[in-house]
Design an enzyme around this catalytic site. Structure first.
Site, mmCIF file in Angstrom:
data_model
loop_
_atom_site.group_PDB
_atom_site.id
_atom_site.type_symbol
_atom_site.label_atom_id
_atom_site.label_comp_id
_atom_site.label_asym_id
_atom_site.label_seq_id
_atom_site.Cartn_x
_atom_site.Cartn_y
_atom_site.Cartn_z
ATOM 1 C CG ASN A 1 3.179 3.520 -6.526
ATOM 2 O OD1 ASN A 1 4.026 3.691 -7.585
ATOM 3 N ND2 ASN A 1 3.953 3.097 -5.274
ATOM 4 C CD1 TRP A 2 -0.207 1.872 -12.441
ATOM 5 C CD2 TRP A 2 0.798 2.839 -14.337
ATOM 6 N NE1 TRP A 2 -1.139 2.404 -13.395
ATOM 7 C CE2 TRP A 2 -0.812 2.870 -14.509
ATOM 8 C CE3 TRP A 2 1.459 3.143 -15.423
ATOM 9 C CZ2 TRP A 2 -1.381 3.035 -15.839
ATOM 10 C CZ3 TRP A 2 0.866 3.456 -16.701
ATOM 11 C CH2 TRP A 2 -0.235 3.553 -16.946
ATOM 12 C CE LYS A 3 4.124 -1.082 -5.549
ATOM 13 N NZ LYS A 3 4.670 -1.647 -4.061
ATOM 14 C CG HIS B 1 6.472 4.268 -1.969
ATOM 15 N ND1 HIS B 1 7.180 2.867 -1.804
ATOM 16 C CD2 HIS B 1 5.256 3.875 -2.316
ATOM 17 C CE1 HIS B 1 6.200 1.911 -1.812
ATOM 18 N NE2 HIS B 1 5.195 2.551 -2.193
ATOM 19 C CD GLU C 1 7.713 -0.430 -3.076
ATOM 20 O OE1 GLU C 1 8.082 0.362 -4.237
ATOM 21 O OE2 GLU C 1 6.993 -1.260 -2.894
ATOM 22 C CD GLU D 1 1.793 3.433 0.622
ATOM 23 O OE1 GLU D 1 0.737 2.874 -0.244
ATOM 24 O OE2 GLU D 1 2.964 3.529 0.241
ATOM 25 N N GLY E 1 2.660 -4.829 -0.836
ATOM 26 C CA GLY E 1 2.810 -5.719 -1.809
ATOM 27 C C GLY E 1 2.914 -7.297 -1.028
ATOM 28 C CB SER F 1 -2.321 -5.804 0.680
ATOM 29 O OG SER F 1 -0.839 -6.091 0.352
ATOM 30 N N GLY G 1 -1.063 -0.101 -5.215
ATOM 31 C CA GLY G 1 0.034 -0.764 -5.871
ATOM 32 C C GLY G 1 -0.468 -1.747 -6.875
ATOM 33 N N GLY G 2 -0.083 -3.005 -6.388
ATOM 34 C CA GLY G 2 -0.597 -4.092 -7.220
ATOM 35 C C GLY G 2 -1.856 -4.418 -7.976
HETATM 36 C C1 PEP Z 1 2.115 0.708 -2.673
HETATM 37 O O1 PEP Z 1 2.928 0.636 -3.674
HETATM 38 O O2 PEP Z 1 2.248 2.142 -2.492
HETATM 39 C C2 PEP Z 1 1.313 -0.147 -2.314
HETATM 40 C C3 PEP Z 1 0.268 0.283 -1.473
HETATM 41 O O3 PEP Z 1 1.336 -1.463 -3.263
HETATM 42 P P1 PEP Z 1 0.343 -2.582 -2.940
HETATM 43 O O4 PEP Z 1 -1.030 -2.018 -3.015
HETATM 44 O O5 PEP Z 1 0.834 -3.580 -3.812
HETATM 45 O O6 PEP Z 1 0.587 -3.172 -1.309
#
Ligand code: PEP
Length: 250
Positions: A11-13, A96, A98, A167, A173, A211, A232-233
Protein backbone atom coordinates in the site's frame (compact mmCIF):
# COMPACT_ATOMS: atom_id res chain seq x y z
CA UNK A 1 -5.48 -21.33 6.18
CA UNK A 2 -6.38 -20.55 2.59
CA UNK A 3 -6.11 -22.81 -0.44
CA UNK A 4 -4.08 -20.11 -2.20
CA UNK A 5 -0.41 -19.19 -1.87
CA UNK A 6 0.36 -16.26 0.40
CA UNK A 7 -0.56 -12.79 -0.85
CA UNK A 8 1.67 -9.78 -0.16
CA UNK A 9 0.18 -6.39 -1.01
CA UNK A 10 2.01 -3.06 -1.00
CA UNK A 11 0.00 0.00 0.00
CA UNK A 12 1.97 2.99 -1.27
CA UNK A 13 -0.55 5.40 0.27
CA UNK A 14 0.05 8.96 -1.00
CA UNK A 15 3.71 8.39 -1.85
CA UNK A 16 5.52 8.26 -5.16
CA UNK A 17 6.24 10.18 -8.33
CA UNK A 18 6.71 9.10 -11.93
CA UNK A 19 10.45 8.80 -11.36
CA UNK A 20 10.26 7.16 -7.92
CA UNK A 21 7.65 4.60 -9.04
CA UNK A 22 9.75 3.57 -12.05
CA UNK A 23 12.85 3.20 -9.94
CA UNK A 24 11.13 1.26 -7.11
CA UNK A 25 9.42 -1.17 -9.49
CA UNK A 26 12.57 -1.71 -11.55
CA UNK A 27 14.34 -2.76 -8.33
CA UNK A 28 11.44 -4.98 -7.17
CA UNK A 29 11.04 -6.65 -10.58
CA UNK A 30 14.78 -7.34 -10.74
CA UNK A 31 14.54 -9.30 -7.48
CA UNK A 32 11.48 -11.42 -8.21
CA UNK A 33 13.30 -14.60 -9.32
CA UNK A 34 12.75 -16.47 -6.02
CA UNK A 35 9.32 -15.04 -5.30
CA UNK A 36 6.60 -17.69 -5.42
CA UNK A 37 3.86 -15.95 -3.45
CA UNK A 38 1.14 -13.76 -4.99
CA UNK A 39 1.85 -10.04 -4.84
CA UNK A 40 0.31 -6.70 -5.74
CA UNK A 41 0.98 -2.97 -5.43
CA UNK A 42 -1.84 -0.56 -4.57
CA UNK A 43 -0.89 2.80 -6.01
CA UNK A 44 -2.41 6.30 -6.11
CA UNK A 45 -5.04 6.43 -8.89
CA UNK A 46 -3.14 8.93 -11.01
CA UNK A 47 -0.31 6.42 -11.40
CA UNK A 48 -2.45 3.43 -12.43
CA UNK A 49 -1.64 3.80 -16.13
CA UNK A 50 2.07 4.19 -15.48
CA UNK A 51 2.23 1.23 -13.11
CA UNK A 52 0.03 -0.93 -15.37
CA UNK A 53 2.65 -0.45 -18.09
CA UNK A 54 5.58 -1.04 -15.73
CA UNK A 55 4.05 -4.29 -14.43
CA UNK A 56 3.05 -5.59 -17.84
CA UNK A 57 4.18 -9.21 -18.24
CA UNK A 58 5.12 -9.52 -14.56
CA UNK A 59 3.38 -11.57 -11.87
CA UNK A 60 2.73 -8.52 -9.67
CA UNK A 61 -0.92 -7.50 -9.67
CA UNK A 62 -2.07 -3.91 -9.96
CA UNK A 63 -4.15 -2.49 -7.12
CA UNK A 64 -5.96 0.70 -6.17
CA UNK A 65 -6.35 2.20 -2.71
CA UNK A 66 -10.00 3.25 -2.80
CA UNK A 67 -13.05 3.31 -5.06
CA UNK A 68 -16.29 5.24 -5.28
CA UNK A 69 -19.41 3.69 -3.77
CA UNK A 70 -21.27 5.06 -6.80
CA UNK A 71 -21.38 3.48 -10.26
CA UNK A 72 -21.02 6.74 -12.24
CA UNK A 73 -22.39 10.26 -12.40
CA UNK A 74 -22.01 13.64 -10.74
CA UNK A 75 -19.44 12.67 -8.11
CA UNK A 76 -16.61 15.13 -8.64
CA UNK A 77 -13.22 13.75 -7.77
CA UNK A 78 -14.31 10.13 -7.45
CA UNK A 79 -13.10 7.11 -9.41
CA UNK A 80 -15.48 4.23 -10.20
CA UNK A 81 -14.78 0.51 -10.09
CA UNK A 82 -15.33 0.25 -13.87
CA UNK A 83 -12.69 2.95 -14.39
CA UNK A 84 -10.24 0.97 -12.26
CA UNK A 85 -11.04 -2.12 -14.32
CA UNK A 86 -10.15 -0.16 -17.49
CA UNK A 87 -6.60 0.06 -16.18
CA UNK A 88 -6.27 -3.64 -15.39
CA UNK A 89 -6.77 -3.23 -11.65
CA UNK A 90 -7.06 -6.61 -9.92
CA UNK A 91 -7.27 -5.54 -6.27
CA UNK A 92 -8.74 -2.54 -4.48
CA UNK A 93 -8.29 -1.68 -0.82
CA UNK A 94 -11.61 -0.71 0.78
CA UNK A 95 -12.18 0.54 4.30
CA UNK A 96 -8.57 1.34 5.14
CA UNK A 97 -8.56 2.84 8.63
CA UNK A 98 -7.15 6.10 7.22
CA UNK A 99 -10.32 6.41 5.15
CA UNK A 100 -12.61 5.26 7.96
CA UNK A 101 -11.00 7.89 10.24
CA UNK A 102 -10.21 10.80 7.92
CA UNK A 103 -13.22 10.48 5.62
CA UNK A 104 -15.76 9.13 8.10
CA UNK A 105 -16.38 5.99 6.04
CA UNK A 106 -19.02 3.82 7.70
CA UNK A 107 -19.23 0.03 7.71
CA UNK A 108 -22.14 0.25 5.25
CA UNK A 109 -20.23 2.51 2.86
CA UNK A 110 -17.25 0.16 2.95
CA UNK A 111 -19.55 -2.78 2.22
CA UNK A 112 -21.00 -0.92 -0.78
CA UNK A 113 -17.49 -0.21 -2.08
CA UNK A 114 -16.71 -3.93 -1.78
CA UNK A 115 -19.87 -4.67 -3.78
CA UNK A 116 -18.86 -2.21 -6.52
CA UNK A 117 -15.43 -3.75 -6.91
CA UNK A 118 -16.76 -7.32 -7.01
CA UNK A 119 -19.30 -6.33 -9.66
CA UNK A 120 -16.42 -4.97 -11.75
CA UNK A 121 -14.40 -8.18 -11.36
CA UNK A 122 -11.94 -6.60 -8.92
CA UNK A 123 -11.01 -8.24 -5.62
CA UNK A 124 -11.71 -5.95 -2.68
CA UNK A 125 -9.16 -6.02 0.14
CA UNK A 126 -11.47 -5.26 3.03
CA UNK A 127 -9.62 -3.70 5.98
CA UNK A 128 -10.86 -4.23 9.51
CA UNK A 129 -9.21 -3.36 12.80
CA UNK A 130 -9.62 -1.91 16.25
CA UNK A 131 -8.23 1.29 17.73
CA UNK A 132 -5.97 1.20 20.79
CA UNK A 133 -8.85 2.42 22.93
CA UNK A 134 -11.10 -0.37 21.64
CA UNK A 135 -8.41 -2.98 22.31
CA UNK A 136 -7.87 -1.70 25.82
CA UNK A 137 -11.62 -1.85 26.40
CA UNK A 138 -11.66 -5.51 25.34
CA UNK A 139 -13.68 -4.73 22.20
CA UNK A 140 -11.28 -6.03 19.53
CA UNK A 141 -13.35 -9.06 18.46
CA UNK A 142 -16.64 -7.16 18.52
CA UNK A 143 -15.23 -4.35 16.37
CA UNK A 144 -13.68 -6.52 13.66
CA UNK A 145 -16.73 -8.80 13.56
CA UNK A 146 -19.05 -5.80 13.16
CA UNK A 147 -16.91 -4.41 10.32
CA UNK A 148 -16.75 -7.75 8.50
CA UNK A 149 -20.44 -8.52 9.12
CA UNK A 150 -21.47 -5.45 7.13
CA UNK A 151 -19.47 -6.69 4.14
CA UNK A 152 -20.81 -10.25 4.47
CA UNK A 153 -24.37 -8.93 4.70
CA UNK A 154 -24.03 -6.82 1.55
CA UNK A 155 -22.19 -9.37 -0.56
CA UNK A 156 -23.88 -12.72 0.13
CA UNK A 157 -22.38 -15.67 -1.71
CA UNK A 158 -19.69 -13.47 -3.34
CA UNK A 159 -18.01 -13.20 0.05
CA UNK A 160 -15.59 -16.04 -0.82
CA UNK A 161 -14.14 -13.72 -3.51
CA UNK A 162 -12.88 -11.05 -1.10
CA UNK A 163 -9.57 -10.62 0.68
CA UNK A 164 -9.66 -9.47 4.30
CA UNK A 165 -6.87 -7.45 5.93
CA UNK A 166 -6.70 -7.31 9.71
CA UNK A 167 -5.02 -4.01 10.48
CA UNK A 168 -5.02 -2.97 14.12
CA UNK A 169 -5.20 0.82 13.88
CA UNK A 170 -2.64 1.23 16.66
CA UNK A 171 -0.09 -0.72 14.60
CA UNK A 172 -0.38 1.21 11.32
CA UNK A 173 2.63 3.38 10.62
CA UNK A 174 3.55 3.38 14.30
CA UNK A 175 6.30 0.78 14.41
CA UNK A 176 4.13 -1.17 16.87
CA UNK A 177 3.18 -4.60 15.55
CA UNK A 178 0.63 -7.07 16.84
CA UNK A 179 2.44 -10.09 18.21
CA UNK A 180 2.05 -13.20 16.05
CA UNK A 181 -0.26 -14.59 18.75
CA UNK A 182 -2.42 -11.45 18.81
CA UNK A 183 -2.68 -11.50 15.02
CA UNK A 184 -3.52 -15.22 14.90
CA UNK A 185 -6.20 -14.81 17.57
CA UNK A 186 -8.05 -12.17 15.54
CA UNK A 187 -7.49 -13.96 12.22
CA UNK A 188 -9.05 -17.12 13.70
CA UNK A 189 -12.10 -15.10 14.74
CA UNK A 190 -12.41 -13.67 11.22
CA UNK A 191 -11.96 -17.12 9.65
CA UNK A 192 -14.71 -18.56 11.83
CA UNK A 193 -17.01 -15.70 10.84
CA UNK A 194 -16.30 -16.37 7.16
CA UNK A 195 -16.85 -20.11 7.66
CA UNK A 196 -20.28 -19.37 9.08
CA UNK A 197 -21.08 -17.30 5.99
CA UNK A 198 -19.73 -19.47 3.17
CA UNK A 199 -18.70 -23.03 2.48
CA UNK A 200 -15.70 -21.56 0.64
CA UNK A 201 -14.05 -19.61 3.46
CA UNK A 202 -10.79 -21.38 2.63
CA UNK A 203 -10.62 -19.31 -0.58
CA UNK A 204 -10.41 -16.07 1.41
CA UNK A 205 -6.94 -14.80 2.20
CA UNK A 206 -6.72 -13.00 5.53
CA UNK A 207 -3.77 -10.58 5.50
CA UNK A 208 -2.11 -8.93 8.46
CA UNK A 209 -1.17 -5.26 8.23
CA UNK A 210 0.46 -2.90 10.69
CA UNK A 211 4.17 -2.14 10.71
CA UNK A 212 5.01 -5.45 9.06
CA UNK A 213 8.66 -5.49 8.02
CA UNK A 214 11.39 -7.83 6.87
CA UNK A 215 12.22 -8.72 10.49
CA UNK A 216 8.78 -9.53 11.87
CA UNK A 217 7.26 -10.94 8.65
CA UNK A 218 8.56 -14.49 9.02
CA UNK A 219 6.94 -15.08 12.40
CA UNK A 220 3.68 -13.35 11.51
CA UNK A 221 3.41 -15.30 8.25
CA UNK A 222 4.03 -18.60 10.06
CA UNK A 223 0.71 -18.31 11.92
CA UNK A 224 -1.90 -20.73 10.54
CA UNK A 225 -4.47 -18.06 9.66
CA UNK A 226 -2.10 -15.33 8.49
CA UNK A 227 -2.31 -15.72 4.70
CA UNK A 228 -0.18 -12.73 3.76
CA UNK A 229 0.44 -9.08 4.48
CA UNK A 230 -0.70 -5.57 3.65
CA UNK A 231 2.40 -3.45 3.88
CA UNK A 232 2.67 0.32 3.98
CA UNK A 233 5.99 1.91 4.90
CA UNK A 234 8.14 -1.17 4.24
CA UNK A 235 6.78 -1.51 0.70
CA UNK A 236 8.38 1.74 -0.45
CA UNK A 237 11.93 0.35 -0.61
CA UNK A 238 12.78 -2.73 -2.67
CA UNK A 239 15.40 -3.76 -0.09
CA UNK A 240 12.65 -3.95 2.55
CA UNK A 241 9.82 -5.31 0.38
CA UNK A 242 11.67 -8.08 -1.46
CA UNK A 243 12.73 -10.01 1.67
CA UNK A 244 9.08 -9.94 2.76
CA UNK A 245 7.98 -11.39 -0.57
CA UNK A 246 10.62 -14.07 -0.12
CA UNK A 247 9.49 -14.78 3.45
CA UNK A 248 5.98 -15.35 2.06
CA UNK A 249 7.32 -17.71 -0.59
CA UNK A 250 8.60 -20.39 1.81
C1 PEP B 1 -1.12 0.14 5.74
O1 PEP B 1 -1.08 1.29 5.32
O2 PEP B 1 -2.02 -0.59 5.38
C2 PEP B 1 -0.06 -0.31 6.67
C3 PEP B 1 -0.14 -1.49 7.19
O3 PEP B 1 0.95 0.59 6.90
P1 PEP B 1 2.32 0.28 7.68
O4 PEP B 1 2.86 -1.02 7.15
O5 PEP B 1 3.20 1.45 7.37
O6 PEP B 1 1.99 0.17 9.15
Amino acid sequence: MTVHSKLMVANWKMHGSLAANASLLADVLAGMADVLCRSAVCVPSVYLAQVQALLSGSSIGLGAQDVSAQASGAYTGEVSADMLRDFGVRYCIVGHSERRQNHAESDVLVATKAQRTLAAGITPIVCVGESLQERQAGQTEAVVKRQLAAVIHANGHCISEIVVAYEPVWAIGTGLTATPEQAQQVHAVLRAQLQAATAHADRVSILYGGSMNATNAVELLSQPDVDGGLIGGASLRAEDFLPMLKAASR
